[in-house]
Design a protein around this motif. Structure first.
Motif, PDB file in Angstrom:
ATOM      1  N   THR A 335       0.779  -1.307   0.003  1.00 36.87           N
ATOM      2  CA  THR A 335      -0.100   0.065   0.058  1.00 36.87           C
ATOM      3  C   THR A 335       0.648   1.352   0.008  1.00 36.87           C
ATOM      4  O   THR A 335       0.344   2.341  -0.001  1.00 36.87           O
ATOM      5  CB  THR A 335      -1.019   0.019   1.359  1.00 36.87           C
ATOM      6  N   ALA A 336       2.266   1.329  -0.230  1.00 32.80           N
ATOM      7  CA  ALA A 336       3.137   2.313  -0.102  1.00 32.80           C
ATOM      8  C   ALA A 336       2.938   3.296  -1.106  1.00 32.80           C
ATOM      9  O   ALA A 336       2.800   2.735  -2.418  1.00 32.80           O
ATOM     10  CB  ALA A 336       4.400   1.849   0.044  1.00 32.80           C
ATOM     11  N   THR A 337       2.868   4.529  -0.794  1.00 28.57           N
ATOM     12  CA  THR A 337       2.711   5.593  -1.895  1.00 28.57           C
ATOM     13  C   THR A 337       3.869   6.253  -2.183  1.00 28.57           C
ATOM     14  O   THR A 337       5.117   5.989  -1.382  1.00 28.57           O
ATOM     15  CB  THR A 337       1.591   6.300  -1.557  1.00 28.57           C
ATOM     16  N   HIS A 338       3.936   7.198  -3.014  1.00 24.16           N
ATOM     17  CA  HIS A 338       5.139   8.009  -3.429  1.00 24.16           C
ATOM     18  C   HIS A 338       5.448   8.719  -2.316  1.00 24.16           C
ATOM     19  O   HIS A 338       6.580   8.795  -1.810  1.00 24.16           O
ATOM     20  CB  HIS A 338       5.077   8.756  -4.760  1.00 24.16           C
ATOM     21  N   GLY A 357      11.434  10.581  -9.555  1.00 27.10           N
ATOM     22  CA  GLY A 357      12.426   9.806  -9.427  1.00 27.10           C
ATOM     23  C   GLY A 357      12.373   8.502  -8.717  1.00 27.10           C
ATOM     24  O   GLY A 357      13.252   7.971  -8.104  1.00 27.10           O
ATOM     25  N   LEU A 358      11.122   8.115  -8.402  1.00 27.66           N
ATOM     26  CA  LEU A 358      10.539   7.070  -8.083  1.00 27.66           C
ATOM     27  C   LEU A 358      10.020   6.127  -9.026  1.00 27.66           C
ATOM     28  O   LEU A 358       9.314   6.463  -9.710  1.00 27.66           O
ATOM     29  CB  LEU A 358       9.587   7.078  -6.696  1.00 27.66           C
ATOM     30  N   LEU A 359      10.349   4.970  -9.140  1.00 21.15           N
ATOM     31  CA  LEU A 359       9.754   3.969  -9.914  1.00 21.15           C
ATOM     32  C   LEU A 359       9.512   2.575  -9.305  1.00 21.15           C
ATOM     33  O   LEU A 359      10.463   1.862  -8.804  1.00 21.15           O
ATOM     34  CB  LEU A 359      10.854   3.688 -11.095  1.00 21.15           C
ATOM     35  N   PHE A 360       8.123   2.424  -9.087  1.00 22.52           N
ATOM     36  CA  PHE A 360       7.329   1.282  -8.465  1.00 22.52           C
ATOM     37  C   PHE A 360       7.334  -0.022  -9.490  1.00 22.52           C
ATOM     38  O   PHE A 360       7.147   0.173 -10.773  1.00 22.52           O
ATOM     39  CB  PHE A 360       6.251   1.486  -7.978  1.00 22.52           C
ATOM     40  N   VAL A 361       8.115  -0.967  -9.141  1.00 24.54           N
ATOM     41  CA  VAL A 361       7.883  -2.214  -9.712  1.00 24.54           C
ATOM     42  C   VAL A 361       6.822  -3.343  -9.668  1.00 24.54           C
ATOM     43  O   VAL A 361       6.298  -3.465  -8.433  1.00 24.54           O
ATOM     44  CB  VAL A 361       9.025  -3.346  -9.459  1.00 24.54           C
ATOM     45  N   GLY A 366      -0.915  -4.628 -12.581  1.00 27.65           N
ATOM     46  CA  GLY A 366      -0.890  -3.505 -11.870  1.00 27.65           C
ATOM     47  C   GLY A 366      -0.395  -3.770 -10.405  1.00 27.65           C
ATOM     48  O   GLY A 366      -0.353  -2.865  -9.701  1.00 27.65           O
ATOM     49  N   ARG A 367      -0.537  -5.124  -9.926  1.00 25.31           N
ATOM     50  CA  ARG A 367      -0.374  -5.219  -8.521  1.00 25.31           C
ATOM     51  C   ARG A 367       1.236  -4.914  -8.111  1.00 25.31           C
ATOM     52  O   ARG A 367       2.095  -5.338  -8.916  1.00 25.31           O
ATOM     53  CB  ARG A 367      -0.442  -6.842  -8.084  1.00 25.31           C
ATOM     54  N   PRO A 368       1.358  -4.443  -7.058  1.00 23.51           N
ATOM     55  CA  PRO A 368       2.878  -4.164  -6.503  1.00 23.51           C
ATOM     56  C   PRO A 368       3.795  -5.107  -6.132  1.00 23.51           C
ATOM     57  O   PRO A 368       2.858  -6.111  -5.601  1.00 23.51           O
ATOM     58  CB  PRO A 368       2.640  -2.950  -5.383  1.00 23.51           C
ATOM     59  N   THR A 369       4.865  -5.375  -6.514  1.00 21.88           N
ATOM     60  CA  THR A 369       5.717  -6.277  -5.929  1.00 21.88           C
ATOM     61  C   THR A 369       6.493  -5.993  -4.684  1.00 21.88           C
ATOM     62  O   THR A 369       7.068  -6.980  -4.265  1.00 21.88           O
ATOM     63  CB  THR A 369       6.799  -6.660  -7.021  1.00 21.88           C
ATOM     64  N   GLY A 370       6.517  -4.886  -4.400  1.00 22.78           N
ATOM     65  CA  GLY A 370       7.235  -4.538  -3.256  1.00 22.78           C
ATOM     66  C   GLY A 370       8.744  -4.139  -3.254  1.00 22.78           C
ATOM     67  O   GLY A 370       9.454  -3.696  -2.411  1.00 22.78           O
ATOM     68  N   ALA A 406      21.008  -1.207 -15.981  1.00 23.30           N
ATOM     69  CA  ALA A 406      20.824  -2.462 -16.440  1.00 23.30           C
ATOM     70  C   ALA A 406      19.991  -3.455 -15.571  1.00 23.30           C
ATOM     71  O   ALA A 406      19.242  -4.245 -15.839  1.00 23.30           O
ATOM     72  CB  ALA A 406      22.220  -3.233 -16.835  1.00 23.30           C
ATOM     73  N   GLU A 407      20.302  -3.317 -14.362  1.00 18.49           N
ATOM     74  CA  GLU A 407      19.350  -4.112 -13.314  1.00 18.49           C
ATOM     75  C   GLU A 407      17.993  -3.725 -13.204  1.00 18.49           C
ATOM     76  O   GLU A 407      16.958  -4.503 -13.126  1.00 18.49           O
ATOM     77  CB  GLU A 407      20.039  -4.120 -11.802  1.00 18.49           C
ATOM     78  N   VAL A 408      17.769  -2.259 -13.497  1.00 18.25           N
ATOM     79  CA  VAL A 408      16.343  -1.905 -13.519  1.00 18.25           C
ATOM     80  C   VAL A 408      15.693  -2.516 -14.810  1.00 18.25           C
ATOM     81  O   VAL A 408      14.568  -2.850 -14.623  1.00 18.25           O
ATOM     82  CB  VAL A 408      16.462  -0.187 -13.626  1.00 18.25           C
ATOM     83  N   GLN A 409      16.225  -2.442 -16.020  1.00 20.43           N
ATOM     84  CA  GLN A 409      15.958  -3.051 -16.976  1.00 20.43           C
ATOM     85  C   GLN A 409      15.431  -4.851 -16.794  1.00 20.43           C
ATOM     86  O   GLN A 409      14.404  -5.152 -17.004  1.00 20.43           O
ATOM     87  CB  GLN A 409      16.733  -3.046 -18.221  1.00 20.43           C
ATOM     88  N   GLN A 410      16.433  -5.354 -16.302  1.00 17.47           N
ATOM     89  CA  GLN A 410      16.077  -6.738 -16.070  1.00 17.47           C
ATOM     90  C   GLN A 410      14.977  -7.182 -15.132  1.00 17.47           C
ATOM     91  O   GLN A 410      14.281  -7.809 -15.462  1.00 17.47           O
ATOM     92  CB  GLN A 410      17.347  -7.421 -15.640  1.00 17.47           C
ATOM     93  N   VAL A 411      14.872  -6.315 -14.142  1.00 15.51           N
ATOM     94  CA  VAL A 411      13.872  -6.543 -13.179  1.00 15.51           C
ATOM     95  C   VAL A 411      12.507  -6.267 -13.557  1.00 15.51           C
ATOM     96  O   VAL A 411      11.453  -7.006 -13.548  1.00 15.51           O
ATOM     97  CB  VAL A 411      14.169  -5.715 -11.827  1.00 15.51           C
ATOM     98  N   LEU A 412      12.562  -5.064 -14.369  1.00 19.17           N
ATOM     99  CA  LEU A 412      11.095  -4.687 -14.980  1.00 19.17           C
ATOM    100  C   LEU A 412      10.791  -5.595 -16.012  1.00 19.17           C
ATOM    101  O   LEU A 412       9.648  -6.151 -16.186  1.00 19.17           O
ATOM    102  CB  LEU A 412      11.150  -3.536 -15.754  1.00 19.17           C
ATOM    103  N   ASN A 413      11.869  -6.212 -16.959  1.00 21.84           N
ATOM    104  CA  ASN A 413      11.600  -7.319 -18.021  1.00 21.84           C
ATOM    105  C   ASN A 413      11.192  -8.457 -17.402  1.00 21.84           C
ATOM    106  O   ASN A 413      10.325  -8.946 -17.661  1.00 21.84           O
ATOM    107  CB  ASN A 413      12.755  -7.530 -18.775  1.00 21.84           C
ATOM    108  N   ARG A 414      11.521  -8.785 -16.147  1.00 19.35           N
ATOM    109  CA  ARG A 414      11.309 -10.269 -15.573  1.00 19.35           C
ATOM    110  C   ARG A 414      10.044 -10.102 -15.123  1.00 19.35           C
ATOM    111  O   ARG A 414       9.027 -11.120 -15.289  1.00 19.35           O
ATOM    112  CB  ARG A 414      12.157 -10.378 -14.424  1.00 19.35           C
ATOM    113  N   TYR A 415       9.591  -8.842 -14.398  1.00 23.17           N
ATOM    114  CA  TYR A 415       8.093  -9.203 -14.040  1.00 23.17           C
ATOM    115  C   TYR A 415       7.074  -8.727 -14.843  1.00 23.17           C
ATOM    116  O   TYR A 415       5.900  -9.196 -14.783  1.00 23.17           O
ATOM    117  CB  TYR A 415       7.948  -7.695 -12.712  1.00 23.17           C
TER     118      TYR A 415
END
Length: 706
Positions: A335-338, A357-361, A366-370, A406-415
């Motif tokens: 439930t955490a917000t910006h 400057g925040l990017l939620f995964v 649309g469900r948050p991953t934490g 690159a890790e941001v890309q990988q994590v987003l691609n994975r989810y």
């Protein structure tokens, strides 16, 4: 060329090891620097300067002694590198003032001295190089532009270049001095008639690595990419860029690789600005990062795009802000917000552009991953944020780690590629008759396994990985198998599956009788078949293989295993049950409804034993990131799925295994646990308790996804 091109400083250096075309490839320290000012306007040369440098390790190779004529006694009285660099600046500044000049450019015979030796050594010794060492003129390239028929740049040498322009060789005995005088003579000759060459190109060395995003549609030249292996688990993209200091890495050209669990696996793909820098990076094979040596191999552009490439506009916009420090947050409340995150970080660590400057995964629905990524404008703000590691937000503690683009890309691609939780139930554990042929773990035979014998009884998987050292990277995923005795205690044996028979042979050679704690461990190469025999309860000794007994095999960890079953259910004394497999996610299909659920059975073929053994899981130590603990289950071929079910179970039944039950749990407690699911009265008789292992087998009405 730049406005200060009228003054060059011809610069030469030698190391305590390899020189010439292999300069800097063996990590040896610089022991000699020679320089001389060349006034291009008046066609004059200044005073020649020579300095010896005392290395930290007073040791010279025979090749170095022969080429430089120096001895250990000569170097023992010399000054260290930082002092000599200060002397270089002082002497050059004094001469420039006498000439009425204020700036100059270095001129070297090839880029190796600057890129492979000087920048690398000063980076390891935490020395700050003067600004003049970040740009230089490559005499070989300028000569090639002036005389293109003289041959390729890589084959040019000072004697060959002098001979081509008909200039006699310099008569000097001292190698370093001879090289500098030859460079000065050649340079002045090219600038004079009939050549009248104009220096046109200055090569530069990047001060720092630039992070950035990479699109999957971008064209990446395979001749510019390398793979680095054996990296420390906590290394960042800046650490990798520092390892390759002196070479120009493309913007966003460092991609840390993640394993199937989403953890860093000690590998990275690095993209350079051109093939020349890639070739120099390959010369750093087995150079050290701290106490670890790093393996460097060629890689392809496709591999780089697979790791670093992204298609999300949201990610591209997030990473478009340059020179930002990226921090990953893990364990956020759903439930955490910006505003909650900004308040958690506080005013001491302001986020770049606030909420932008925040990017939620998130999952595709649309469900948050934490998880979330945060941008900070400078290192100071990031350090303040990292101090909040494991602080509480809501009712959860939050973990913060350094991250990369690159890790941001990988994590987003994975989810975002597919849901992490399958909507279909996994295939049931169906007993099949035990075949006479031995079971196999893995995809094939071959002596690609090693056996560890004589382990301390307190040894854990982490101790084995530490014992393996740099060979850990060659272990197959889930390839560490601990062997327990009949009482469920460590037997002192373990099996490890390597990526190839050659790797297994290397481990057996290097680790045999190596000490683990207070005991030496014997390491033998063995085959997959031999390993399978032992893991299924058999014995392996000098007299040969003994087949496993028809009883509970002692395996570790006890997930799914073979165990006794009533004779009414099985026609043999024991049966194997299929273990879950980590497989590629499949597209969920709508479930079909029928009066009686159809169970999928697998034909008893020998090659299927690879799917019927226990799924051993060895988690390699790495910085914690978002794990992918939900696994997919392999889908059997259609031809198998259509086979009729053998009459070993009731048509409506299936088995569920439970672990970790309280010792006081009874049948009613177990059935109460399944309240809300369908089961019939005869299922009371289908509960089989195993008291010493706190396990139970249940045959419910339907197959349940637990």
């Amino acid at each position: 060329m730049a406005s200060h091109s009228d003054t060059l400083v011809v610069f030469f250096g030698a190391t305590a090891g390899a020189n010439g075309g292999k300069l800097g490839s063996d990590e040896r320290e610089i022991i000699l620097l020679v320089w001389q000012i060349v006034d291009l306007h008046d066609k004059k040369v200044g005073k020649l300067q020579q300095r010896l440098i005392k290395p930290d390790t007073l040791e010279l190779t025979d090749q170095c002694k022969e080429e430089t004529g120096l001895t250990v006694e000569d170097l023992s009285k010399a000054e260290p590198l930082d002092t000599v660099l200060q002397q270089f600046q002082q002497t050059v500044t004094v001469e420039l003032e006498a000439l009425g000049r204020s700036s100059y450019t270095l001129c070297v015979d090839g880029p190796l001295l600057i890129r492979q030796a000087l920048h690398t050594e000063t980076s390891k010794k935490n020395l700050v190089l003067p600004e003049c060492f970040y740009s230089f003129v490559d005499l070989k390239r300028e000569f090639h532009k002036c005389c293109p028929n003289a041959g390729p740049v890589k084959d040019l040498t000072l004697p060959s270049m002098l001979e081509y322009v008909c200039v006699p060789a310099v008569g000097e005995q001292r190698p370093g001095v001879r090289a500098v005088k030859s460079m000065a003579v050649l340079l002045l000759h090219l600038l004079a008639e009939p050549y009248d060459h104009k220096l046109s190109t200055i090569e530069t060395v990047k001060h720092k690595f630039e992070s950035g995003a990479c699109s999957k549609t971008e064209a990446v030249d395979s001749e510019t990419v390398i793979r680095a292996r054996g990296l420390p688990w906590q290394s960042s993209d800046q650490d990798i860029a520092r390892f390759f200091k002196g070479l120009n890495i493309a913007k966003g050209g460092v991609a840390l690789c993640l394993n199937a669990q989403g953890r860093r696996n000690g590998e990275a793909l690095v993209r350079f600005v051109n093939s020349e820098h890639r070739d120099m990076a390959l010369e750093r094979h087995k150079h050290h990062m701290g106490s670890r040596y790093i393996e460097v191999y060629k890689a392809s552009g496709e591999e780089f795009l697979k790791i670093a490439g992204g298609t999300s506009n949201e990610v591209a916009q997030f990473l478009s802000k340059e020179n930002q420090v990226i921090i990953r947050m893990r364990g956020l409340p759903f439930t955490a917000t910006h505003q909650d995150v900004l308040s958690f970080l506080g005013p001491d660590s302001p986020v770049t552009d606030g909420a932008e400057g925040l990017l939620f995964v998130k999952y595709p629905d649309g469900r948050p991953t934490g998880d979330a990524f945060v941008l900070f404008a400078c290192e100071e703000y990031a350090q303040q944020a990292l101090k909040k590691h494991k602080h509480i937000l809501g009712k959860r503690y939050i973990e913060l780690f350094r991250s990369t683009a690159a890790e941001v890309q990988q994590v987003l691609n994975r989810y975002m590629s597919s849901p992490l939780i399958s909507t279909l139930p996994p295939p049931p554990m169906v007993p099949v008759p035990v075949l006479a042929a031995p079971p196999f773990i893995g995809t094939g035979g071959g002596r690609d396994c090693v056996r560890l014998r004589g382990l301390p009884y307190t040894a854990a998987i982490e101790d084995i990985l530490e014992f393996m050292g740099e060979h850990t990277i060659d272990i197959k995923p889930h390839g560490v198998h601990m062997v327990l005795n009949q009482q469920g205690r460590p037997s002192g044996d373990a099996f490890i599956q390597m990526k190839s028979a050659d790797r297994a042979f290397m481990v057996a050679q290097k680790c045999h009788k190596k000490m683990m704690k207070d005991r030496y461990v014997e390491v033998f190469q063995c085959s997959t078949e031999e390993m399978s025999f032992v893991l299924m309860g058999g014995t392996l000794n000098r007299s040969g293989l003994s087949p496993p007994p028809c009883k509970l095999p002692c395996l570790s960890p006890p997930t799914y295993a073979a165990f006794p079953a009533p004779a009414a259910l099985l026609s043999t004394e024991s049966a194997l049950f299929q273990a879950p497999l980590l497989a590629t996610p499949r597209t969920p299909q709508p479930p079909t409804h029928s009066p009686a659920p159809t169970l999928t059975y697998y034909a008893p073929q020998p090659q299927l034993y690879m799917n019927m053994n226990m799924n051993y899981t060895a988690y390699y130590p790495s910085p914690p990131v978002s794990p992918s603990t939900m696994s997919y289950f392999a889908t059997p071929p259609v031809s198998m799925a259509t086979q009729p079910a053998p009459p070993v179970l009731s048509p409506h039944g299936a088995l569920v295994r439970m672990q970790g039950l309280p010792y006081s749990a009874g049948v009613k407690d177990i059935l109460g646990f399944f309240q809300g699911y369908q089961y019939s009265s005869e299922d009371y008789n289908s509960v089989v308790g195993v008291s010493d292992q706190t396990r139970a087998l249940v045959q419910p009405k339907e197959w349940l996804c637990l």
